[in-house]
Design a protein around this motif. Structure first.
Motif, PDB file in Angstrom:
ATOM      1  N   GLU A  30       1.076  -1.262   0.178  1.00 15.15           N
ATOM      2  CA  GLU A  30      -0.222   0.176   0.082  1.00 15.15           C
ATOM      3  C   GLU A  30       0.813   1.184   0.040  1.00 15.15           C
ATOM      4  O   GLU A  30       0.389   2.367  -0.254  1.00 15.15           O
ATOM      5  CB  GLU A  30      -0.884  -0.025   1.343  1.00 15.15           C
ATOM      6  CG  GLU A  30      -2.003  -0.755   1.018  1.00 15.15           C
ATOM      7  CD  GLU A  30      -1.629  -2.315   1.294  1.00 15.15           C
ATOM      8  OE1 GLU A  30      -0.791  -2.814   1.910  1.00 15.15           O
ATOM      9  OE2 GLU A  30      -2.490  -3.229   0.610  1.00 15.15           O
ATOM     10  N   SER A  87      -6.264  -1.214   1.653  1.00 17.10           N
ATOM     11  CA  SER A  87      -5.983  -1.316   0.444  1.00 17.10           C
ATOM     12  C   SER A  87      -7.258  -0.946  -0.480  1.00 17.10           C
ATOM     13  O   SER A  87      -8.406  -0.810   0.102  1.00 17.10           O
ATOM     14  CB  SER A  87      -6.033  -3.097   0.378  1.00 17.10           C
ATOM     15  OG  SER A  87      -6.669  -3.349  -1.089  1.00 17.10           O
ATOM     16  N   PRO A  88      -6.811  -0.119  -1.860  1.00 19.72           N
ATOM     17  CA  PRO A  88      -7.710   0.148  -2.735  1.00 19.72           C
ATOM     18  C   PRO A  88      -8.753  -0.981  -3.141  1.00 19.72           C
ATOM     19  O   PRO A  88      -9.768  -0.562  -3.634  1.00 19.72           O
ATOM     20  CB  PRO A  88      -7.023   0.846  -3.717  1.00 19.72           C
ATOM     21  CG  PRO A  88      -5.615  -0.140  -3.684  1.00 19.72           C
ATOM     22  CD  PRO A  88      -5.671  -0.371  -2.254  1.00 19.72           C
ATOM     23  N   ALA A  89      -8.478  -2.162  -2.885  1.00 22.01           N
ATOM     24  CA  ALA A  89      -9.228  -3.306  -3.223  1.00 22.01           C
ATOM     25  C   ALA A  89     -10.018  -3.827  -2.085  1.00 22.01           C
ATOM     26  O   ALA A  89     -11.111  -4.878  -2.203  1.00 22.01           O
ATOM     27  CB  ALA A  89      -8.559  -4.407  -3.684  1.00 22.01           C
ATOM     28  N   LEU A 119      -1.634   1.922 -10.360  1.00 20.94           N
ATOM     29  CA  LEU A 119      -2.419   0.848 -10.175  1.00 20.94           C
ATOM     30  C   LEU A 119      -2.524   0.451 -11.837  1.00 20.94           C
ATOM     31  O   LEU A 119      -2.389  -0.813 -11.995  1.00 20.94           O
ATOM     32  CB  LEU A 119      -3.770   1.182  -9.557  1.00 20.94           C
ATOM     33  CG  LEU A 119      -3.874   1.245  -8.206  1.00 20.94           C
ATOM     34  CD1 LEU A 119      -5.310   1.497  -7.527  1.00 20.94           C
ATOM     35  CD2 LEU A 119      -3.131   0.432  -7.214  1.00 20.94           C
ATOM     36  N   TYR A 124      -5.796  -4.487 -10.168  1.00 24.13           N
ATOM     37  CA  TYR A 124      -5.865  -4.491  -8.743  1.00 24.13           C
ATOM     38  C   TYR A 124      -6.595  -2.991  -8.393  1.00 24.13           C
ATOM     39  O   TYR A 124      -6.030  -2.056  -8.512  1.00 24.13           O
ATOM     40  CB  TYR A 124      -4.485  -4.746  -8.154  1.00 24.13           C
ATOM     41  CG  TYR A 124      -4.487  -4.895  -6.587  1.00 24.13           C
ATOM     42  CD1 TYR A 124      -5.254  -5.889  -6.055  1.00 24.13           C
ATOM     43  CD2 TYR A 124      -4.045  -3.783  -5.962  1.00 24.13           C
ATOM     44  CE1 TYR A 124      -5.296  -5.811  -4.638  1.00 24.13           C
ATOM     45  CE2 TYR A 124      -4.204  -3.649  -4.406  1.00 24.13           C
ATOM     46  CZ  TYR A 124      -4.647  -4.661  -3.824  1.00 24.13           C
ATOM     47  OH  TYR A 124      -5.061  -4.765  -2.618  1.00 24.13           O
ATOM     48  N   GLY A 125      -7.614  -2.943  -7.414  1.00 30.82           N
ATOM     49  CA  GLY A 125      -8.133  -2.027  -6.680  1.00 30.82           C
ATOM     50  C   GLY A 125      -8.873  -0.956  -7.718  1.00 30.82           C
ATOM     51  O   GLY A 125      -9.377   0.034  -7.245  1.00 30.82           O
ATOM     52  N   LEU A 150     -11.345   4.126  -7.597  1.00 30.61           N
ATOM     53  CA  LEU A 150     -10.771   3.063  -7.066  1.00 30.61           C
ATOM     54  C   LEU A 150     -12.037   2.077  -6.423  1.00 30.61           C
ATOM     55  O   LEU A 150     -13.243   2.671  -5.976  1.00 30.61           O
ATOM     56  CB  LEU A 150     -10.286   3.683  -5.692  1.00 30.61           C
ATOM     57  CG  LEU A 150      -8.827   4.570  -5.937  1.00 30.61           C
ATOM     58  CD1 LEU A 150      -8.534   5.209  -4.860  1.00 30.61           C
ATOM     59  CD2 LEU A 150      -7.890   3.728  -6.681  1.00 30.61           C
ATOM     60  N   SER A 191     -12.041   0.923  -3.430  1.00 27.75           N
ATOM     61  CA  SER A 191     -12.427   1.518  -2.030  1.00 27.75           C
ATOM     62  C   SER A 191     -13.447   2.748  -2.123  1.00 27.75           C
ATOM     63  O   SER A 191     -14.324   2.881  -1.224  1.00 27.75           O
ATOM     64  CB  SER A 191     -11.071   1.850  -1.387  1.00 27.75           C
ATOM     65  OG  SER A 191     -10.334   2.647  -2.244  1.00 27.75           O
TER      66      SER A 191
END
Ligand code: HEM
Length: 367
Positions: free
Chosen positions: A120, A183-185, A220, A258-259, A271, A273
């Motif tokens: 991160e 995490s953005p995911a 990302l 990812y994310g 994102l 998130s």
């Protein structure tokens, strides 16, 4: 539209006067290197309520001249992000178990060899390496410098609130453990639990995410490097809260990463998130309440950033040096936000029904 077009005439005069004062304090041709601190301008120091804040005038000037270049660009944005990645490094559960005490203590600078290895933190390595010499040149703590740099960086972003700055943090004794930075995911439920463990409410989280209104993704999806997180990255405004609620339809660049969540626009990165927090039952109404409410967002962001900036610290030790932080340009951002071109009310994923959805213009204010 030119930036000057957005400033009421009386504010232009105020800004010219303020610029004249700054130039008098620091000198037009001053080039202050991170390794060459200079004595603070006496007049400026004398005007401060607390003489202990004097050195921060020099540090602000040094950061502006030699790192941020007075702009709300990559270095300033990474500095704002870094304040989060340092301040969130606290766990009340671990404090209860007496295994770790952290927070806004500069651990990400002091133990950068450990913390920059966490996934991160990969995108904040440049700012960590850039800031360290400033702390050493001016003989200030890492924890103070991280939060100060974020407040000065924020002051370069049009529409941002003037953040407060308290000096005198105790620096970290140990590195923050892995997994404290969200995490953005991550799903919203995990993020809310992490924020709560770090000392923040769901409202704090929604307010802090206003920082993404000027943010970009750079790592990302490297093929879509620099894509903004909303359609008005030039302004610290509430457009972000509208844009993230628009139905996602595509992955800009070359597919999903990812994310990354589906975005409503080819020119915008979303994102997971952000999409999650915007739609979660605990945060959806706070999220919606910021849309087109610039003053409300500014106040909430300023307060949440203060909380973040002293997280885990003993307030009684700190000195209020807020007056050293310059006000942001276009502090009184007055333009209403609008649906980005090609989108409209039918595209809103509404999850808050406690309040009517704000009525907005259907055309972008930038068009
Ligand atoms: C759930 C919490 C959060 C997550 C998961 C998250 C995640 C991310 C990610 C993945 C990026 C893109 C990084 C890159 O690719 O370069 C980003 C950018 C950014 N974030 Fe966050 N963030 C969160 C909260 C915050 C908070 C609370 C702040 C500040 C108060 C913040 C400030 C920023 C800024 C300013 C950028 C733009 C950086 C740049 O343009 O270089 N973020 N964030």
């Amino acid at each position: 539209m030119l930036v000057a077009d957005r400033i009421p005439p009386h504010l232009i005069l105020v800004k010219l006067a303020a610029a004249a004062v700054v130039l008098t304090f620091f000198g037009v041709s001053d080039v202050l290197g991170a390794t060459v601190p200079k004595a603070s301008p006496r007049g400026a120091c004398d005007a401060l309520a607390d003489a202990r804040c004097c050195k921060w005038l020099n540090i602000a000037e040094d950061l502006q001249a030699n790192l941020f270049e007075h702009s709300c660009d990559e270095d300033a944005l990474e500095a704002i992000r870094l304040a989060f990645h340092d301040g969130i490094g606290r766990s009340r559960a671990m404090e209860w178990n007496q295994t770790f005490w952290g927070g806004a203590d500069g651990s990400i600078l002091k133990f950068s060899d450990i913390e920059l290895a966490y996934p991160e933190n990969h995108a904040v390595d440049d700012i960590v390496h850039a800031l360290k010499p400033f702390a050493e040149a001016h003989a200030v703590g890492y924890g103070d410098l991280v939060q100060f740099a974020a407040a000065v960086g924020t002051s370069n972003c049009p529409g941002a609130p003037r953040l407060r700055f308290l000096a005198g943090r105790r620096d970290a004794l140990t590195a923050a453990p892995a997994s404290l930075v969200p995490s953005p995911a991550a799903p919203a439920s995990d993020i809310l639990l992490r924020m709560h463990d770090a000392g923040f409410t769901s409202d704090d989280l929604v307010a802090l995410l206003a920082a993404h209104s000027v943010g970009r993704q750079r790592t990302l999806d490297p093929t879509a490097g620099g894509l903004p997180l909303d359609s008005t990255p030039e302004a610290f405004d509430t457009q972000f809260y509208l844009d993230v609620l628009l139905a996602g339809t595509r992955f800009p660049g070359n597919g999903s990463h990812y994310g990354e969540a589906r975005s409503p626009l080819e020119t915008q990165f979303r994102l997971i998130s952000d999409a999650e927090v915007a739609r979660h039952p605990l945060t959806a109404c706070a999220w919606q309440s910021f849309i087109n409410r610039q003053d409300k967002m500014m106040d909430a962001f300023r307060d949440a950033m203060l909380k973040l900036s002293v997280n885990g610290q003993d307030l009684a030790r700190l000195v209020d040096c807020s007056e050293v932080i310059p006000p942001a340009p276009l502090q009184y951002w007055t333009k209403p936000i609008a649906y980005p071109p090609g989108t409209g009310p039918a595209d809103v994923d509404r999850t808050c029904f406690d309040a009517p959805f704000p009525s907005l213009s259907a055309s972008s204010r930038n068009s």
